[in-house]
Scaffold this motif. Structure first.
Motif, PDB file in Angstrom:
ATOM      1  N   VAL A  28       0.812  -1.232   0.000  1.00  9.78           N
ATOM      2  CA  VAL A  28       0.000   0.000   0.000  1.00  9.78           C
ATOM      3  C   VAL A  28       0.836   1.269   0.000  1.00  9.78           C
ATOM      4  N   GLY A  29       2.149   1.148   0.260  1.00 10.22           N
ATOM      5  CA  GLY A  29       3.008   2.318   0.205  1.00 10.22           C
ATOM      6  C   GLY A  29       2.828   3.295   1.341  1.00 10.22           C
ATOM      7  N   ASP A  30       2.286   2.849   2.490  1.00 11.02           N
ATOM      8  CA  ASP A  30       2.016   3.762   3.600  1.00 11.02           C
ATOM      9  C   ASP A  30       2.266   3.006   4.903  1.00 11.02           C
ATOM     10  N   LEU A  90      -3.959   8.125   0.417  1.00  7.79           N
ATOM     11  CA  LEU A  90      -4.003   6.755   0.907  1.00  7.79           C
ATOM     12  C   LEU A  90      -3.636   5.732  -0.152  1.00  7.79           C
ATOM     13  N   ALA A  91      -3.868   6.062  -1.412  1.00  9.95           N
ATOM     14  CA  ALA A  91      -3.653   5.089  -2.482  1.00  9.95           C
ATOM     15  C   ALA A  91      -2.178   4.756  -2.635  1.00  9.95           C
ATOM     16  N   PRO A  92      -1.870   3.530  -3.032  1.00  6.27           N
ATOM     17  CA  PRO A  92      -0.469   3.173  -3.261  1.00  6.27           C
ATOM     18  C   PRO A  92       0.138   4.061  -4.343  1.00  6.27           C
ATOM     19  N   PRO A  93       1.368   4.522  -4.134  1.00  8.80           N
ATOM     20  CA  PRO A  93       1.976   5.404  -5.122  1.00  8.80           C
ATOM     21  C   PRO A  93       2.191   4.690  -6.450  1.00  8.80           C
ATOM     22  N   ILE A  94       2.002   5.434  -7.527  1.00  7.91           N
ATOM     23  CA  ILE A  94       2.226   4.884  -8.862  1.00  7.91           C
ATOM     24  C   ILE A  94       3.682   5.140  -9.219  1.00  7.91           C
ATOM     25  N   PHE A 111      15.647  -0.041   5.758  1.00  6.16           N
ATOM     26  CA  PHE A 111      16.207   1.100   5.040  1.00  6.16           C
ATOM     27  C   PHE A 111      15.278   2.307   5.121  1.00  6.16           C
ATOM     28  N   THR A 112      13.965   2.073   5.156  1.00  2.53           N
ATOM     29  CA  THR A 112      13.026   3.177   5.318  1.00  2.53           C
ATOM     30  C   THR A 112      13.178   3.793   6.710  1.00  2.53           C
ATOM     31  N   CYS A 113      13.253   2.939   7.722  1.00  2.00           N
ATOM     32  CA  CYS A 113      13.438   3.434   9.087  1.00  2.00           C
ATOM     33  C   CYS A 113      14.741   4.223   9.231  1.00  2.00           C
ATOM     34  N   SER A 159       5.003  10.295  10.909  1.00  3.58           N
ATOM     35  CA  SER A 159       4.429  11.436  10.197  1.00  3.58           C
ATOM     36  C   SER A 159       5.407  11.961   9.149  1.00  3.58           C
ATOM     37  N   LYS A 160       6.696  11.993   9.501  1.00  2.86           N
ATOM     38  CA  LYS A 160       7.693  12.479   8.544  1.00  2.86           C
ATOM     39  C   LYS A 160       7.803  11.538   7.351  1.00  2.86           C
ATOM     40  N   ILE A 161       7.759  10.231   7.595  1.00  2.00           N
ATOM     41  CA  ILE A 161       7.809   9.267   6.490  1.00  2.00           C
ATOM     42  C   ILE A 161       6.666   9.527   5.523  1.00  2.00           C
ATOM     43  N   ARG A 162       5.483   9.796   6.073  1.00  2.00           N
ATOM     44  CA  ARG A 162       4.300   9.996   5.239  1.00  2.00           C
ATOM     45  C   ARG A 162       4.361  11.314   4.471  1.00  2.00           C
ATOM     46  N   HIS A 163       4.631  12.382   5.171  1.00  2.00           N
ATOM     47  CA  HIS A 163       4.542  13.706   4.551  1.00  2.00           C
ATOM     48  C   HIS A 163       5.759  14.055   3.696  1.00  2.00           C
ATOM     49  N   ALA A 164       6.896  13.411   3.977  1.00  2.00           N
ATOM     50  CA  ALA A 164       8.072  13.643   3.143  1.00  2.00           C
ATOM     51  C   ALA A 164       8.154  12.638   1.992  1.00  2.00           C
ATOM     52  N   ASN A 165       7.139  11.753   1.909  1.00  2.00           N
ATOM     53  CA  ASN A 165       7.092  10.741   0.837  1.00  2.00           C
ATOM     54  C   ASN A 165       8.369   9.904   0.782  1.00  2.00           C
ATOM     55  N   ILE A 166       8.852   9.518   1.973  1.00  2.00           N
ATOM     56  CA  ILE A 166      10.029   8.652   2.034  1.00  2.00           C
ATOM     57  C   ILE A 166       9.658   7.284   1.469  1.00  2.00           C
ATOM     58  N   PRO A 167      10.342   6.816   0.435  1.00  2.00           N
ATOM     59  CA  PRO A 167       9.921   5.570  -0.227  1.00  2.00           C
ATOM     60  C   PRO A 167      10.268   4.327   0.586  1.00  2.00           C
ATOM     61  N   LEU A 168       9.414   3.329   0.451  1.00  3.89           N
ATOM     62  CA  LEU A 168       9.641   2.034   1.084  1.00  3.89           C
ATOM     63  C   LEU A 168      10.473   1.168   0.142  1.00  3.89           C
TER      64      LEU A 168
END
Length: 410
Positions: A28-30, A90-94, A111-113, A159-168
């Motif tokens: 889901v990318g979130d 909410l949608a998975p990033p394209i 690596f995301t953490c 919150s930073k992961i979400r709003h900064a669009n840090i990729p998984l």
């Protein structure tokens, strides 16, 4: 199907939370949405498994339930015109095709953490939460910090992961060096939580030890020229070689009482090989710790341990870390090299460290050294204090056994 109680569901939680979250987050990318969905899936398990029985593959059940929940949520949000913008979030990033060098969900999560936009403290807390599945209270005990401080740190980091669009994802090769130190630290945290659980009924969590070793080997493949990655793998293999003897028949077994004939010799050989390889072209905290572990691994018996090598390893390690736990362990090693009075004097130097307030580490070490020195009456109150503050059930039982031995000897 087996009808589980809360303890059995909790065991599944500890074993499967991190794996399920990493898989759902990748889909889901979130991270936040995935964590909520996994929590809800476990809530469903608590309600339904006692009635219907535990599925044959509880981890797959949790992952599927969490995935379905989060995708249902995305579909519901997408169907509501007034919330189109929220649905887009909410949608998975394209994205284009995944170009991560290692297609591994758990490694992606680490690596995301460990993204450089997050503080080192947040990186560690997130790993313990999202990869190990530790609860906030358990992370607080591991950090020796207030629970509300850790809770706030976790909230801000997610919150930073979400709003900064840090990729998984595992980053491309040219970005790996900036995260290597943090990734190694977090993999070791996974191992140490498995090898010596912060809390719970068991001293050892096999699933975390196995996961850390698997990730350590992956990182060595990913970073073949990184000597500290090989040193970390050496450290984990050498410690893991005696995992089966850490806890026997539900009882914690200290190193000196372990049956060394049952240590995993293949793991020791592999660990020593990694240690030699790392030592040829590197230096660092994992190499220092691996040398300590190696001294224990090759000692024919507790009495024949090279305590000079152990103390030297700790002397090197303090150059890299300010952790008071390292100083406590060094004091214990000094006691076996130079005598218990010298060890107690070294322990005095760290006893009042603020990060050890409320922890059982230093009082348990003092109790043990006093007992070994024959000062049983002095040791007893320190054992009682350690029992009161120990959070792991097996550690508490071990300390109680030592206290009973003292009482019987009086």
């Amino acid at each position: 199907m087996k009808v589980p109680g809360p303890a059995e569901v909790d065991a599944v939680y500890r074993a499967e939370f991190g794996r399920a979250l990493a898989t759902v987050a990748r889909i889901v990318g979130d991270v936040g949405a995935a964590e909520d969905a996994v929590q809800e899936a476990f809530a469903d398990a608590l309600r339904t498994w006692p009635e219907r029985g535990m599925p044959s593959n509880p981890g797959a059940w949790i992952t599927t339930a969490a995935r379905n929940r989060v995708l249902d949520r995305i579909r519901r949000e997408s169907a509501r015109t007034a919330k189109e913008s929220d649905a887009m979030l909410l949608a998975p990033p394209i994205e284009g095709p995944d170009v991560s060098p290692v297609p591994d969900d758990q490694l992606r999560m680490i690596f995301t953490c460990c993204h450089p936009a997050l503080s080192p403290e947040s990186q560690v807390a997130l790993t313990l939460r999202l990869v190990c599945g530790l609860r906030t209270s358990e992370i607080a005990r591991a950090f020796l910090q207030p629970e509300h401080t850790v809770a706030q740190r976790l909230t801000r980091a997610k919150s930073k992961i979400r709003h900064a669009n840090i990729p998984l994802r595992v980053p491309p090769a040219h970005l790996l060096p900036e995260r290597t130190t943090s990734v190694l630290s977090c993999i070791y945290l996974v191992f140490t939580e498995g090898y010596f659980a912060t809390s719970g009924p068991s001293a050892v969590r096999d699933e975390l030890c196995d996961e850390a070793l698997r990730l350590g080997k992956l990182v060595c493949s990913l970073l073949p020229n990184e000597s500290e990655a090989r040193a970390l793998l050496a450290l984990m293999l050498l410690n893991d070689s005696r995992r089966s003897q850490r806890s026997v028949d539900g009882a914690l077994v200290p190193l000196e009482e372990q049956d060394r004939t049952k240590w995993n010799r293949a793991a020791i050989r592999a660990g020593l090989s990694c240690l030699v390889s790392a030592a040829t072209d590197g230096r660092g905290p994992y190499l220092a710790q691996a040398r300590i572990a190696g001294a224990h691994a090759i000692a024919p018996s507790w009495a024949e341990t090279d305590w000079q090598a152990v103390v030297s390893g700790y002397d090197e390690l303090v150059n890299y870390s300010t952790s008071p736990v390292i100083l406590v362990n060094r004091a214990v090693a000094v006691a076996f090299r130079d005598g218990f009075d010298d060890g107690l004097a070294a322990l005095d130097e760290v006893a009042d460290h603020p990060r050890l307030t409320g922890s059982h580490f230093v009082v348990a070490a003092r109790a043990d050294l006093l007992r070994r020195a024959g000062r049983l009456a002095e040791a007893a109150p320190f054992y009682r204090a350690a029992i009161d503050t120990a959070s792991n059930d097996q550690v508490r039982l071990f300390l109680e056994r030592r206290l009973d031995e003292i009482a019987a000897a009086d």
